[in-house]
Design an enzyme around this catalytic site. Structure first.
Site, PDB file in Angstrom:
ATOM      1  N   LYS B  79      -3.987   7.189  -1.439  1.00 10.45           N
ATOM      2  CA  LYS B  79      -2.769   6.513  -1.851  1.00 10.45           C
ATOM      3  C   LYS B  79      -1.706   7.536  -2.565  1.00 10.45           C
ATOM      4  O   LYS B  79      -1.973   8.680  -2.922  1.00 10.45           O
ATOM      5  CB  LYS B  79      -3.217   5.562  -2.992  1.00 10.45           C
ATOM      6  CG  LYS B  79      -2.217   4.504  -3.392  1.00 10.45           C
ATOM      7  CD  LYS B  79      -2.687   3.795  -4.681  1.00 10.45           C
ATOM      8  CE  LYS B  79      -1.490   2.682  -5.244  1.00 10.45           C
ATOM      9  NZ  LYS B  79      -2.281   1.695  -6.132  1.00 10.45           N
ATOM     10  N   SER B 187      -0.893  -3.213  -5.491  1.00 11.90           N
ATOM     11  CA  SER B 187      -0.073  -2.071  -4.955  1.00 11.90           C
ATOM     12  C   SER B 187      -0.758  -1.302  -4.090  1.00 11.90           C
ATOM     13  O   SER B 187      -0.136  -0.881  -3.387  1.00 11.90           O
ATOM     14  CB  SER B 187       0.269  -1.252  -6.308  1.00 11.90           C
ATOM     15  OG  SER B 187      -0.828  -0.407  -6.876  1.00 11.90           O
ATOM     16  N   SER B 211      -4.705  -4.002  -8.479  1.00 20.53           N
ATOM     17  CA  SER B 211      -4.005  -3.190  -7.309  1.00 20.53           C
ATOM     18  C   SER B 211      -5.223  -2.800  -6.362  1.00 20.53           C
ATOM     19  O   SER B 211      -4.623  -2.217  -5.301  1.00 20.53           O
ATOM     20  CB  SER B 211      -3.283  -2.209  -8.021  1.00 20.53           C
ATOM     21  OG  SER B 211      -2.110  -2.718  -8.328  1.00 20.53           O
TER      22      SER B 211
END
Lengths: 95, 521
Positions: B79, B187, B211
């Site tokens: 990420k 997210s 998330s």
């Protein structure tokens, strides 16, 4: 509680975010929607309740008061938009 | 197996160790899969192909000598929130333009030390603020799952239907994919999309209010948010420091356990990292759950919840009961206040954490007539709408005269939320079962959500309580809805009892099976 456009502009300045008249107007609506949503917290009886400071019941770890790192000025300024001799360059702040 | 990207981490690990495949081969397989799919899915913002090949080569050298760590040669996606030395790290924000850290986050350093290979940086909501991955500066991520329609088609009995069944009566059923693009959740939308579409063997992710678990549920993958303090936050771009916690997204429960074992550590560089040894999570998989007490919280039965979510929940209850667990009704009375309290605490912490983006030390700088003007212009141009909104809320609730009414009240409510969980665990409940999300994946540019930020926030209604209490939670796929989209269940555990989550999630996985999207990209 709700905010008016004057408050939104003041908060934007506190947050150091430039806002146009149009932005401020839109944000006023959005912020009021969120503030309206969080209003329900006032229903909760919190008398005698301690505010949370840490989710894990542990004392914050402390390290020895000694130098463990350093000598990396070039690394620290490597990503800055403007530098000179390992200093950050900013617009003039004193006359 | 012809397509190496189909291997789970545990399968690839065995084949790499037995030298049946090489790290270079599996890495090349992923790099070409990314090249083909990324224009459609936008899961990666940067592909580090040279580095991936170098790391794979180094892994092969180790594997040839019978050496190597627990993830030797396993290709992973990272990420964009994780600091990776010399590699694009921007939290998918414009304000961090060009930022390449001179350090490596503890978690990624742990993964590389165990032999993992970095494929690239994954798309996400800007600064991890969002539930649809639409706030990224790099554009939205697309969910590899699409809705489908089940058709019954009358066919001549001799017809051999493609992917369908030939029935005695000469009809077949076939799913027709809808063209509408769906969000992968957020997210960690890039992480979830990439894992689900076979663009990495597993991915790192982070979870501040849901998330990891919400995108995992939207993509039919497994995502675990460990207990606060289990994974070091050092080197991860901070959003809300008292809530942020990293974890993996993987294709099955075992892979998630393998990844978490490597990511978790005790780190002197993070003062909230807890001094507890990291257990062998994989060993928990397969342990019977007979006699385990599973709590079903009545407060998670919310208004307007689709009947399918309720049915899925009942299915999960039945699976665990069939496996010998004892099902008990429980109450977590402050559940409904978790989301409003979160939308005070998280923006407050974010407004403070994001103060550092000032156009001086890194990233974007937009000139102004003086230094304050420069700050204001830089931040106006650098932050997207959602990030600005949260900084504004945070600044307002922390401003003089409002602190007690908002922030202090929210932190007191947070104590009550945590106490609810403590009470049920003290009463002997081992694990809590809930739905992971109140709906399946929704469409890109959903008008209702765009018009009302609170509507988007409601996505996290089942996950956010866990962050507020610092507990571990796992989302595991449990089935498809009528439109063919994956739905997930969530298990919530005692602090630092991730093992029970893996153990129980595996029982659900055994009953539900793993899910794979039909390839259209």
């Amino acid at each position: 509680m709700s905010v008016d456009i004057k408050t939104v502009k003041r908060v934007a300045h506190l947050a150091r975010i430039a806002v146009s008249e149009e932005d401020a107007e839109r944000m006023t609506g959005e912020l009021n929607a969120i503030l309206g949503f969080v209003e329900q917290l006032n229903e909760v009886d919190v008398s005698g309740v301690e505010p949370m400071t840490s989710v894990t019941p542990m004392a914050m770890k402390k390290r020895q008061d000694g130098v463990t790192d350093g000598g990396k000025a070039a690394d620290i300024v490597a990503n800055a938009p403007a530098t000179e001799e390992n200093f950050f360059l900013v617009p003039k702040v004193v006359e | 197996m012809s397509d190496l990207t189909q291997l789970t981490i545990s399968q690839a690990r065995a084949k790499l160790r037995s030298r049946e495949i090489t790290a270079t081969e599996i890495t090349e397989a992923y790099l070409s899969a990314i090249e083909r799919a990324n224009p459609a899915l936008n899961a990666y913002v940067v592909v580090t192909d040279d580095r991936a090949r170098d790391m794979a080569k180094a892994s092969d050298a180790k594997l040839a000598k019978g050496e190597g760590g627990s993830l030797e040669g396993i290709p992973l996606g990272i990420k964009d929130l994780f600091g990776t030395e010399g590699v694009h790290t921007q939290a998918c924000s414009h304000v961090l333009d060009g930022f390449k850290p001179r350090y490596e986050s503890t978690i990624t350093a742990n993964l590389w030390a165990d032999g993992a290979v970095m494929l690239g940086k994954l798309n996400m909501d800007e600064f991890a603020m969002g539930s649809s991955n639409e706030t990224s500066y790099y554009g939205p991520v697309i969910n590899p799952w699409r809705r489908s329609r089940l058709d019954t088609v009358v066919m001549p009995t001799t017809h051999q239907g493609e992917g369908g069944f030939v029935s005695a009566g000469g009809t077949r059923t076939a799913r027709t994919l809808d063209n509408a693009q769906l969000v992968p959740g957020g997210s960690s939308g890039g992480s979830a999309s990439a894992v689900s579409a076979f663009l990495c063997a597993g991915a790192t992710a982070t979870d501040t209010g849901g998330s990891i678990r919400q995108p995992a549920a939207f993509t039919g993958t497994v995502g675990i948010k460990p207990t606060y303090g289990r994974c070091s936050r050092w080197g991860i771009v901070a959003f809300a420091s008292s809530l942020d916690q990293a974890g993996p997204i993987a294709r099955d429960v075992r892979d998630a356990a393998i990844l978490l074992k490597s990511m978790a550590s005790v780190d002197p560089k993070d003062t909230t990292s807890v001094d507890l040894p990291v257990p062998d999570y994989e060993a928990a998989i397969g342990r019977p759950i007979k006699g385990m007490k599973v709590g079903i919280p009545k407060e998670y039965r919310v208004d307007d919840m689709p009947a399918e979510i309720e049915a899925l929940w009942q299915k999960g209850i039945a699976w665990l009961r069939d496996a010998g667990a004892e099902i008990v009704d429980i109450s977590l009375p402050h559940t409904k206040y978790a989301l409003p309290a979160y939308y005070i605490v998280a923006p407050a912490e974010a407004s403070s954490n994001l103060a550092r983006y000032d156009g001086v030390r890194y990233g974007l700088r937009v000139p102004g007539k003086d230094i304050v003007d420069m700050y204001e212009n830089t931040r106006a141009a650098g932050f997207g709408r959602e990030v600005k909104r949260r900084i504004m809320i945070g600044t307002y609730v922390l401003s003089a005269g409002y602190y007690d009414a908002y922030y202090l009240q929210a932190q007191k409510v947070r104590t009550l939320i945590k106490r609810d969980f403590e009470n049920v665990f003290a009463a002997g409940v081992d694990v809590i079962l809930t739905p992971a999300t109140p709906s399946a994946a929704f469409g890109i540019a959903d008008e209702d959500m765009a018009a009302d930020p609170v509507k988007m926030y409601l996505n996290d209604i089942f996950t956010v309580t866990v962050n507020m209490a610092g507990l571990p939670g796992i989302a595991v796929p449990a089935g498809l809805d009528a439109k063919g989209l994956p739905l997930g269940l969530q298990l919530i555990g005692r602090p630092f009892d991730e093992e029970t989550l893996f153990q129980t999630a595996h029982v659900i996985e055994q009953a539900a099976g793993t899910l794979q999207p039909e390839k259209w990209w």
